[in-house]
Design a protein around this motif. Structure first.
Motif, PDB file in Angstrom:
ATOM      1  N   ARG A 103      49.677  34.332  19.302  1.00 17.46           N
ATOM      2  CA  ARG A 103      48.351  33.856  18.903  1.00 17.46           C
ATOM      3  C   ARG A 103      47.371  34.986  18.620  1.00 17.46           C
ATOM      4  O   ARG A 103      46.437  34.815  17.842  1.00 17.46           O
ATOM      5  N   HIS A 104      47.567  36.132  19.290  1.00 17.51           N
ATOM      6  CA  HIS A 104      46.597  37.225  19.179  1.00 17.51           C
ATOM      7  C   HIS A 104      47.329  38.539  18.887  1.00 17.51           C
ATOM      8  O   HIS A 104      47.315  39.470  19.701  1.00 17.51           O
ATOM      9  N   PRO A 105      47.980  38.654  17.734  1.00 17.80           N
ATOM     10  CA  PRO A 105      48.783  39.857  17.453  1.00 17.80           C
ATOM     11  C   PRO A 105      47.964  41.136  17.388  1.00 17.80           C
ATOM     12  O   PRO A 105      48.521  42.228  17.547  1.00 17.80           O
ATOM     13  N   ARG A 106      46.648  41.038  17.161  1.00 17.57           N
ATOM     14  CA  ARG A 106      45.812  42.231  17.098  1.00 17.57           C
ATOM     15  C   ARG A 106      45.064  42.495  18.393  1.00 17.57           C
ATOM     16  O   ARG A 106      44.226  43.405  18.465  1.00 17.57           O
ATOM     17  N   SER A 107      45.366  41.738  19.400  1.00 20.03           N
ATOM     18  CA  SER A 107      44.684  41.910  20.689  1.00 20.03           C
ATOM     19  C   SER A 107      45.142  43.205  21.364  1.00 20.03           C
ATOM     20  O   SER A 107      46.307  43.599  21.254  1.00 20.03           O
ATOM     21  N   PRO A 108      44.241  43.870  22.089  1.00 19.40           N
ATOM     22  CA  PRO A 108      44.663  45.049  22.865  1.00 19.40           C
ATOM     23  C   PRO A 108      45.641  44.698  23.980  1.00 19.40           C
ATOM     24  O   PRO A 108      46.241  45.587  24.580  1.00 19.40           O
ATOM     25  N   TYR A 109      45.793  43.385  24.239  1.00 16.84           N
ATOM     26  CA  TYR A 109      46.737  42.948  25.268  1.00 16.84           C
ATOM     27  C   TYR A 109      48.099  42.569  24.670  1.00 16.84           C
ATOM     28  O   TYR A 109      49.033  42.261  25.423  1.00 16.84           O
ATOM     29  N   ALA A 110      48.231  42.593  23.360  1.00 16.19           N
ATOM     30  CA  ALA A 110      49.471  42.108  22.737  1.00 16.19           C
ATOM     31  C   ALA A 110      50.669  42.967  23.119  1.00 16.19           C
ATOM     32  O   ALA A 110      51.731  42.450  23.483  1.00 16.19           O
ATOM     33  N   ASP A 111      50.538  44.305  23.024  1.00 23.09           N
ATOM     34  CA  ASP A 111      51.675  45.167  23.360  1.00 23.09           C
ATOM     35  C   ASP A 111      52.005  45.082  24.844  1.00 23.09           C
ATOM     36  O   ASP A 111      53.174  45.069  25.236  1.00 23.09           O
ATOM     37  N   ARG A 112      50.966  44.984  25.663  1.00 26.37           N
ATOM     38  CA  ARG A 112      51.214  44.854  27.105  1.00 26.37           C
ATOM     39  C   ARG A 112      51.925  43.542  27.423  1.00 26.37           C
ATOM     40  O   ARG A 112      52.802  43.482  28.297  1.00 26.37           O
ATOM     41  N   SER A 113      51.553  42.486  26.715  1.00 23.33           N
ATOM     42  CA  SER A 113      52.208  41.196  26.952  1.00 23.33           C
ATOM     43  C   SER A 113      53.681  41.256  26.571  1.00 23.33           C
ATOM     44  O   SER A 113      54.548  40.735  27.292  1.00 23.33           O
ATOM     45  N   LEU A 114      53.974  41.891  25.423  1.00 19.44           N
ATOM     46  CA  LEU A 114      55.377  42.022  25.032  1.00 19.44           C
ATOM     47  C   LEU A 114      56.168  42.833  26.054  1.00 19.44           C
ATOM     48  O   LEU A 114      57.312  42.500  26.377  1.00 19.44           O
ATOM     49  N   PHE A 115      55.566  43.899  26.565  1.00 18.42           N
ATOM     50  CA  PHE A 115      56.266  44.731  27.537  1.00 18.42           C
ATOM     51  C   PHE A 115      56.515  43.947  28.826  1.00 18.42           C
ATOM     52  O   PHE A 115      57.605  44.019  29.398  1.00 18.42           O
ATOM     53  N   ARG A 116      55.507  43.202  29.279  1.00 22.42           N
ATOM     54  CA  ARG A 116      55.690  42.405  30.501  1.00 22.42           C
ATOM     55  C   ARG A 116      56.754  41.332  30.297  1.00 22.42           C
ATOM     56  O   ARG A 116      57.581  41.077  31.179  1.00 22.42           O
ATOM     57  N   ALA A 117      56.743  40.693  29.121  1.00 23.05           N
ATOM     58  CA  ALA A 117      57.768  39.683  28.840  1.00 23.05           C
ATOM     59  C   ALA A 117      59.157  40.313  28.849  1.00 23.05           C
ATOM     60  O   ALA A 117      60.106  39.763  29.432  1.00 23.05           O
ATOM     61  N   ALA A 118      59.284  41.478  28.230  1.00 19.39           N
ATOM     62  CA  ALA A 118      60.577  42.163  28.195  1.00 19.39           C
ATOM     63  C   ALA A 118      61.035  42.529  29.600  1.00 19.39           C
ATOM     64  O   ALA A 118      62.218  42.384  29.946  1.00 19.39           O
ATOM     65  N   ALA A 119      60.105  43.016  30.419  1.00 17.14           N
ATOM     66  CA  ALA A 119      60.461  43.403  31.787  1.00 17.14           C
ATOM     67  C   ALA A 119      60.913  42.199  32.598  1.00 17.14           C
ATOM     68  O   ALA A 119      61.864  42.281  33.396  1.00 17.14           O
ATOM     69  N   LEU A 120      60.252  41.061  32.404  1.00 14.81           N
ATOM     70  CA  LEU A 120      60.661  39.846  33.113  1.00 14.81           C
ATOM     71  C   LEU A 120      62.043  39.394  32.661  1.00 14.81           C
ATOM     72  O   LEU A 120      62.876  38.978  33.485  1.00 14.81           O
ATOM     73  N   LEU A 121      62.291  39.465  31.366  1.00 19.10           N
ATOM     74  CA  LEU A 121      63.615  39.102  30.857  1.00 19.10           C
ATOM     75  C   LEU A 121      64.689  40.030  31.411  1.00 19.10           C
ATOM     76  O   LEU A 121      65.778  39.585  31.805  1.00 19.10           O
ATOM     77  N   GLU A 122      64.382  41.313  31.455  1.00 19.38           N
ATOM     78  CA  GLU A 122      65.341  42.285  31.987  1.00 19.38           C
ATOM     79  C   GLU A 122      65.626  42.018  33.460  1.00 19.38           C
ATOM     80  O   GLU A 122      66.788  42.044  33.891  1.00 19.38           O
ATOM     81  N   ALA A 123      64.563  41.770  34.226  1.00 19.40           N
ATOM     82  CA  ALA A 123      64.734  41.531  35.664  1.00 19.40           C
ATOM     83  C   ALA A 123      65.524  40.260  35.945  1.00 19.40           C
ATOM     84  O   ALA A 123      66.209  40.159  36.970  1.00 19.40           O
ATOM     85  N   SER A 124      65.455  39.299  35.021  1.00 20.56           N
ATOM     86  CA  SER A 124      66.183  38.047  35.218  1.00 20.56           C
ATOM     87  C   SER A 124      67.600  38.097  34.641  1.00 20.56           C
ATOM     88  O   SER A 124      68.290  37.085  34.589  1.00 20.56           O
ATOM     89  N   GLY A 125      68.016  39.283  34.170  1.00 22.09           N
ATOM     90  CA  GLY A 125      69.380  39.452  33.694  1.00 22.09           C
ATOM     91  C   GLY A 125      69.604  39.073  32.248  1.00 22.09           C
ATOM     92  O   GLY A 125      70.748  39.049  31.781  1.00 22.09           O
ATOM     93  N   ARG A 126      68.550  38.826  31.495  1.00 24.97           N
ATOM     94  CA  ARG A 126      68.680  38.435  30.090  1.00 24.97           C
ATOM     95  C   ARG A 126      68.509  39.681  29.213  1.00 24.97           C
ATOM     96  O   ARG A 126      67.491  39.886  28.547  1.00 24.97           O
ATOM     97  N   SER A 127      69.528  40.516  29.239  1.00 23.01           N
ATOM     98  CA  SER A 127      69.438  41.838  28.609  1.00 23.01           C
ATOM     99  C   SER A 127      69.224  41.765  27.103  1.00 23.01           C
ATOM    100  O   SER A 127      68.459  42.541  26.529  1.00 23.01           O
TER     101      SER A 127
END
Length: 610
Positions: free
Chosen positions: A551-575
């Protein structure tokens, strides 16, 4: 007259009558011109001058050397050799034969060069300097094997098996014979144990070569096994283990060193600090625990006990890819036990105030046990009020007041701290907390004034936080005169800070339902993701973080959100999904401050297990 005499000596002739002095002056000027041409890489212009000077005074060493240098620079080796042969005449010397061999080598006359070096050695085989002269030239030409052979021959000829240790060690290293090099350094260290620093500096070059480091370690391990009571060998081996990042093996050596020297835990404490600096908390905590077990009455035992608490606290906070919540909880528990033990047994210790602070802060941050946090902090402030730790304790008491929703009490504590803190950084932090209190109370103008004042000092630790607060206030006011959206948002921020996750989510949901296009919408979605993550609801957190990026691709939080999502996926074993999220971050936000971390995680995900 003294100047003229000096010039005469430089030119290799004696100062004499006036006409001789005039000749000397002319020669000097020509020599200086030729030297200038050589310095500016114009040897062809220097040659005629130098040849005439040499023809007029072939015995002059300066003329000889410069002319030979000029010939070499333009690869006229035959002419250079002719000069050397003239110099040798019927009375060869080691330096002159060595120089001739060097020139032959430059001409790729390897066999003739080797024969000439052998002749040089044969001139004075009983002199150690003979072998050093030949060795230096060979090393300069990178003829390492021949240089090694010459020095080994010197050992035999001189009857001194300990000769040329450092020279041979250096040559072996240059030639890739790392075990032989280390053996020489070890033997040298056995003869001069006070030169440990020198040997370490020489071995440092091996450290940068994996093969050399492994070879050196093998030699030292054998040496220590053969000489288990030799402390200097163990120190060198321990150092090599740390350079290999093998702190478990290093711990064994430092423990042995502590015992050999009857140091009562001092060496172990030094090692613990070194391991902590390298973030090797496993080895650092083992060292501190060994001090408690073996030397509970030693002078360093209290310091080790407090350090143990610091190490477990840092270890739990730092975390790691393999860290689980249970492991972090166990480490926090060990930190709390270590601080409790230290405080019970060492009330007069200089580290007592800081331990009170650490225990109180741990109770807040790790356990949210405000009732347990307050007593040590109040004891710190009342009994050790003039220490720097006490100011930090006052700050933590202010935090407790905020977490308890006692905002008036918090304002009083932070105001006092802002006025009296010995540390300007802590005073700035207190000022920032006062700005946040204004924000929580919807006193937006007052919050802006304080944030502006703090941000004017860019060196302040909280300057960036203050700037962020200013930006929030500037962008989020409205759309109505009551600033309804902003009021709802700051209520959610306070609830989130107080770990009241339900009320925080409810406020954020209200904001997004009623003001979905408000500038705060991206911040609200980001905070929803963080709250769900803190509650352990991975699915909801993923949904929130993904929604923000969409929804907010230009938000200063967009890259942080992607990184947090990736980290959660990694921690849950969804490599695979995690890999895709990290790559998306790098593709869509290549300049993100998280790009380096994302690349690191991608490398780790590609690495085979085990």
């Amino acid at each position: 007259m003294a100047v003229i005499l000096g010039l005469g000596l430089l030119l290799g002739v004696a100062a004499g009558p006036a006409h001789a002095q005039q000749s000397d002056s002319t020669q000097l000027k020509k020599f200086q011109r030729a030297n200038g041409f050589l310095r500016t890489d114009q040897p062809e212009r220097a040659l005629p001058l130098l040849e005439r000077l040499y023809d007029n005074a072939p015995e002059n060493t300066a003329f000889y050397r410069k002319l030979k240098e000029a010939y070499e620079s333009i690869k006229r080796y035959d002419d250079a050799l002719r000069l050397v042969d003239q110099r040798i005449g019927s009375t060869p010397t080691v330096p002159l034969l060595t120089e001739k061999a060097r020139l032959l080598s430059q001409k790729d006359k390897v066999e003739a060069a080797n024969d000439t070096w052998d002749r040089a050695v044969a001139l004075a085989p009983e002199e150690a300097q003979t072998y050093r002269t030949v060795y230096n030239t060979l090393a300069e030409l990178r003829h390492f094997r021949k240089a090694i052979a010459v020095l080994r021959e010197g050992r035999t000829a001189l009857g001194r098996p300990d000769a040329f240790r450092t020279e041979l060690a250096h040559l072996y290293g240059l030639n890739g014979q790392f075990e032989a090099a280390t053996q020489e350094y070890v033997a040298f260290l056995g003869e001069a144990p006070n030169r440990l620093g020198y040997v370490q500096s020489r071995l440092q070059t091996f450290v940068e070569q994996g093969q050399g480091l492994e070879a050196s370690s093998r030699v030292l391990q054998r040496t220590v096994q053969e000489n288990p009571l030799n402390e200097v060998y163990r120190k060198l081996l321990a150092w090599l283990h740390t350079e290999r990042n093998d702190y478990a093996a290093a711990f064994d050596e430092y423990r042995a060193l502590d015992r050999l020297g009857d140091r009562q835990g001092q060496i172990l404490l030094q090692f613990a600090r070194r391991a902590a600096d390298a973030q090797r908390y496993d080895a650092a905590t083992r060292a501190c625990e060994a001090i408690q077990e073996r030397h509970p009455e030693s002078g360093v035992a209290p310091e080790a006990q407090k350090l143990l608490g610091d190490l477990y606290r840092q270890w739990a906070r730092r975390g790691a890819d393999s860290t689980t919540a249970a492991q972090d909880s166990a480490r926090y528990a060990k930190a709390r036990t270590a601080y409790d033990t230290f405080l019970q047994e060492n009330q007069g210790h200089s580290g007592y105030p800081e331990a009170l602070l650490r225990l109180g802060t741990l109770q807040i941050d790790a356990y949210r046990a405000l009732e347990d946090a307050q007593p040590p902090l109040e004891r710190l402030v009342s009994n050790h009020g003039e220490t720097t730790a006490a100011d930090e304790g006052r700050y933590q008491l202010g935090r407790i007041a905020v977490l308890r929703d006692s905002l008036d009490r918090a304002r009083l504590l932070f105001s006092r701290l802002a006025a009296s803190a010995q540390s300007s950084d802590l005073a700035d932090q207190a000022q920032y907390e006062l700005a946040r209190l204004h924000l929580y109370r919807a006193e937006f103008d007052a919050a802006m004034a304080r944030a502006t004042s703090i941000s004017e000092d860019p060196s302040a630790d909280v300057a960036n936080d203050a700037i962020e607060l200013k930006a929030l206030l500037q962008e989020a006011r409205g759309p109505d005169s009551s600033d309804t959206a902003l009021r709802t948002f700051v209520r959610a921020r306070l609830s989130q800070r107080q770990h009241a996750h339900g009320p925080a989510l409810a406020a954020l949901d209200t904001l997004l339902q009623r003001h979905s296009r408000h500038p705060l919408a991206d911040d609200a979605r980001f905070r929803r993701g963080d709250i769900h993550r803190a509650r352990g609801d991975t699915a909801a957190a993923l949904t929130a973080f993904r929604a923000l990026a969409e929804r907010h691709p230009r938000s200063p939080y967009a890259d942080r959100s992607l990184f947090r999502a990736a980290a959660l996926l990694e921690a849950s074993g969804r490599s695979a999904a995690a890999t895709e999220a990290y790559r998306r971050l790098l593709t869509e936000y290549p300049t993100s401050l998280l790009a380096g971390d994302a690349r690191g995680r991608l490398r780790a995900l590609k690495r085979p297990e085990g």
